[in-house]
Design an enzyme around this catalytic site. Structure first.
Site, mmCIF file in Angstrom:
data_model
loop_
_atom_site.group_PDB
_atom_site.id
_atom_site.type_symbol
_atom_site.label_atom_id
_atom_site.label_comp_id
_atom_site.label_asym_id
_atom_site.label_seq_id
_atom_site.Cartn_x
_atom_site.Cartn_y
_atom_site.Cartn_z
ATOM 1 N N GLU A 64 1.576 4.237 0.559
ATOM 2 C CA GLU A 64 0.551 3.377 -0.045
ATOM 3 C C GLU A 64 1.174 2.245 -0.853
ATOM 4 O OE1 GLU A 64 0.501 6.683 -0.115
ATOM 5 O OE2 GLU A 64 -1.459 7.351 0.631
ATOM 6 N N PHE A 126 -9.290 19.233 -5.262
ATOM 7 C CA PHE A 126 -8.107 18.908 -4.468
ATOM 8 C C PHE A 126 -8.008 17.392 -4.298
ATOM 9 C CE2 PHE A 126 -6.181 18.155 -0.230
ATOM 10 C CZ PHE A 126 -4.901 18.576 -0.546
ATOM 11 N N GLN A 127 -6.849 16.858 -4.550
ATOM 12 C CA GLN A 127 -6.571 15.420 -4.455
ATOM 13 C C GLN A 127 -7.517 14.577 -5.319
ATOM 14 O OE1 GLN A 127 -6.049 14.325 -0.250
ATOM 15 N NE2 GLN A 127 -3.886 14.819 -0.459
ATOM 16 N N LYS A 176 -16.559 10.125 -1.730
ATOM 17 C CA LYS A 176 -16.839 10.366 -0.317
ATOM 18 C C LYS A 176 -18.347 10.398 -0.036
ATOM 19 C CE LYS A 176 -14.851 13.162 3.363
ATOM 20 N NZ LYS A 176 -13.996 14.341 3.591
ATOM 21 N N MET A 484 22.379 -5.811 -11.109
ATOM 22 C CA MET A 484 21.963 -6.435 -12.360
ATOM 23 C C MET A 484 22.219 -5.508 -13.549
ATOM 24 S SD MET A 484 20.961 -9.192 -13.663
ATOM 25 C CE MET A 484 19.970 -10.351 -12.717
#
Lengths: 570, 164
Positions: A64, A126-127, A176, A484
């Site tokens: 993602e 969940f999630q 959902k 760096m």
């Protein structure tokens, strides 16, 4: 707002009834969105089902974070709002860095995330993650859609807020059951948010004060920022600078807005900016910030920034004015409108002495690339890219030493042709952002300059490049270390290279080959020019792994918090 | 320097999170924050008491104005606002102290909300200063628990927004 938030839209007799997910897709199509970036998951299955035969091009990233940086690169290159989709929980939290990155650099993005059903929110399902709460500080605005009837108006608001005023990312979290609810589809009401004024008219008196200061100034400098890109103010800035001999320094985000090869251009100021750029600011009697943040990496010690100058600051975001240093001439408003007024108010005036001084400073303090002693100098590879690309390509960088060398040495001639994570400094930004850039303007070549550290942070996106055959030309400035940070350790921590050397790195050319991308590794300084040319001139994606001098340092350097002319001498 | 910031905001879910989050994120000190409806159900009034120098206050005000839901932000001088606060204070009140406390209750003009076996719960209202004074007067008795609402303010001159 004209609408009342939860009132269902009166459905006209022939209004189609769609699921929330179908309505989202229909809305995107009707809004002209033709390219999306994303990654599916449990709570966005209805949305992906609606996308399945929608005709919208969906780019399947491999993470993602890759998807959102790609949307960011797409937005910066095209000027359009980038759109990214992720699922709930880990999908949404993987967007966090990309949101923060876009927020810092004012990039218009809309992130649509799936969420567990409204009936489950708050139960640690969940999630489930509270991405609404998580994203408050790193978005311009955000929504959790609780009522399906609000969905379309929220989407319209989200796109409006993301792209208007000072742009930024907006997140829309869609449970959902909102995706599966049936709602009437109609064109959303005209967006009107009384508490939000994205295009403030400049105050005439403020612009007049600036015009008067500019007319009186003997050694004026424009300090141009990302706001000039957003408002497409390059022509006005060029005209004003040329008519009045105003020198121009550009922030990292504005690079290319004023052509780097222009006699009045002084390039990048600040910590790793050109010596001539900082010296000119030090001599200037008027510094005019144009849509820029006066970032700490540019300003350094506020008491010693532009000590002889009055400071003017034009910005659409009043909160930026006076945030870091006190401003003598504040001008809040849309930059383009301010510049148009200025062009009317400021009488053209030649300043030959100042113009000569600018040219002389550049002659006296050029960027010198040290001669190679065995290993390839990373600066030489970057200069070769500049020469071959000739200002026509989109150059995307990652973050670190190579980024600063690119800022110094790539000659950009147009806006939206140099993409870099400026504010957040996100390693791993480059590769996915370059993917987005190829999709924004397929006719323009895209070159990615990355380090070996940042490249490995989103290396999985090589699969995305291969899958869609995206012509990203990848140049890895491979020094086998986190250059760096290593440089800071060398200068300020007695060369105690704590965790900045990679004793193991894979062979990136072999990795590229495994992903089906023509790849090559070079180590001989004599090969650089031809290899870069071959990479850029061969159609399709390609990768060039350039083994460079590991202990090269980015110079000049003004240490953090030091004054404008405190150049670090190694 | 203590200042009252009075905010009018769209009454949307999450607006208080946005305001409160901004305050902590930008490193400002907040003494109190109080939110509630206005005469218009679509608009919420949020009153903050913050401390900081003038520059800090200017930044915090600008940052508030930037929030999409914020309609109006006023820095309200005490002299130009009606202010008020409520407090509920339960003090330990054994029989030998009770009359002393009741005496004080009369002087302070506070109300008795509840009489317990060894305690009294007092209801204090008034300006922030008078609530402070009443609470201070109760210190010598053991304060068992206390809840204060935080200051609410109504600017006196409607539509007069202090320039920053």
């Amino acid at each position: 707002m004209k609408r009342s938030p939860s009132a269902a839209k009166p459905a006209s007799p022939n209004a189609a009834t769609l699921s929330g997910a179908e309505a989202i897709v229909r809305f995107l199509k009707d809004s002209g969105v033709d390219t999306l970036f994303g990654y599916p998951g449990g709570q966005v299955i209805p949305l992906y089902d609606a996308l399945y035969d929608s005709g919208i091009k969906h780019i399947l990233a491999r993470h993602e974070q890759g998807a959102i940086h790609a949307a960011d690169g797409y937005a910066r290159t095209s000027g359009r709002t980038g759109v990214v989709i992720a699922t709930s929980g880990p999908g949404a939290t993987n967007l966090v860095t990309g949101l923060a990155n876009a927020h810092m650099d004012s990039v218009p993005l809309v992130a649509i995330t799936g969420q567990v059903p409204t009936t489950s929110i708050g139960s640690d399902s969940f999630q489930e993650a509270d991405i609404y709460g998580i994203s408050i500080p790193i978005t311009k605005y955000n929504y959790l859609v609780k009522n399906p009837a609000d969905l379309l108006d929220i989407l319209a608001e989200a796109f409006y807020i993301a792209s208007s005023g000072r742009p930024g990312p907006v997140l829309v979290d869609v449970p959902k059951d909102v995706q599966t609810a049936q709602i009437p589809y109609g064109p959303p009401a005209e967006v009107s948010i009384p508490s939000y004024n994205p295009s403030p008219q400049p105050h005439k008196e403020e612009v007049e004060a600036l015009a008067a200061a500019l007319s009186r100034s003997l050694r004026p400098i424009f300090y141009v920022g990302g706001g000039a890109v957003t408002t497409e103010s390059a022509p006005e800035i060029l005209r004003l600078a040329e008519e009045s001999d105003v020198a121009v320094v550009s922030s990292l985000l504005a690079k290319g807005t004023f052509p780097d090869d222009h006699p009045l251009s002084l390039g990048l100021p600040g910590m790793h900016g050109a010596k001539y750029s900082n010296l000119a600011i030090n001599e200037s009697d008027l510094v005019v910030g144009l849509g820029v943040r006066f970032d700490d990496r540019v300003v350094g010690d506020v008491r010693r920034f532009a000590p002889l100058a009055r400071v003017a600051h034009v910005d659409i975001d009043p909160a930026e004015i006076g945030k870091r240093l006190s401003v003598d001439i504040p001008v809040s408003g849309d930059l383009k409108l301010v510049l148009k007024l200025l062009l009317k108010l400021v009488k053209a005036k030649k300043r030959p002495a100042w113009r000569e001084r600018v040219v002389k400073l550049k002659e006296e303090h050029p960027f010198v690339i040290p001669a190679a002693k065995g290993a390839i100098k990373p600066q030489a590879a970057i200069r070769a890219i500049s020469e071959v690309a000739n200002g026509e390509a989109v150059v995307v960088t990652d973050v670190g030493q190579h980024q600063m060398w690119a800022a110094q040495l790539i000659a950009a001639k147009k806006p939206r042709r140099f993409l870099s994570s400026g504010g957040l400094g996100t390693m791993g930004y480059g590769l996915p952002a370059a993917i987005g850039a190829t999709l924004a303007d397929p006719g323009v070549p895209v070159v990615l300059v990355s380090g070996d550290g940042g490249f490995q942070m989103n290396i999985q996106e090589l699969a995305t490049i291969r899958q869609y055959d995206l012509p990203v030309k990848i140049v890895i400035s491979n020094n086998g270390c986190l250059g760096m940070v290593r440089q800071w350790q060398e200068f300020f921590f007695q060369k105690r290279y704590s965790q900045t050397i990679f004793p193991y790195n894979p062979n990136f050319a072999e990795i590229g080959q495994v992903y089906g991308i023509p790849s090559r590794r070079i180590a001989d300084p004599g090969e650089v020019q031809a290899a870069v040319r071959a990479l850029l001139e061969t159609p399709g994606p390609g990768l060039l792994d350039v083994l460079v001098e590991p202990e090269e340092n980015v110079l000049p350097m003004i240490p953090a918090g030091k004054g404008q002319t405190d150049f670090f001498e190694n | 320097m203590k200042k009252i910031i009075s905010i009018l905001a769209r009454n949307r879910p999450g607006v208080l999170s946005h305001v409160a989050g901004l305050v902590t994120r930008r490193g400002y000190n907040v003494e109190s924050i109080a939110a509630g409806p206005t005469e218009n159900h679509a608009i919420t009034r949020i009153t903050l008491v913050v401390t900081g120098d003038a520059k800090v206050l200017e930044q915090v005000t600008k940052q508030f104005r930037k929030l999409v839901d914020i309609i109006k932000v006023d820095i309200v001088p005490h002299s130009l606002a009606l202010t008020g606060e409520l407090a509920l204070v339960t003090v330990s009140a054994p029989p030998e102290k009770r009359s002393e406390i009741l005496n004080l209750v009369g002087v302070l003009g506070v109300k008795i909300k509840n009489v317990g076996e060894d305690s009294l719960t007092l209801f204090i209202s008034g300006s922030a200063r008078s609530v402070d004074a009443a609470v201070k007067a109760l210190y010598p008795f053991e304060i068992k628990s206390m809840a204060r609402t935080g200051l609410v303010a109504l600017p006196l001159e409607k539509g007069e927004e202090e320039e920053d």
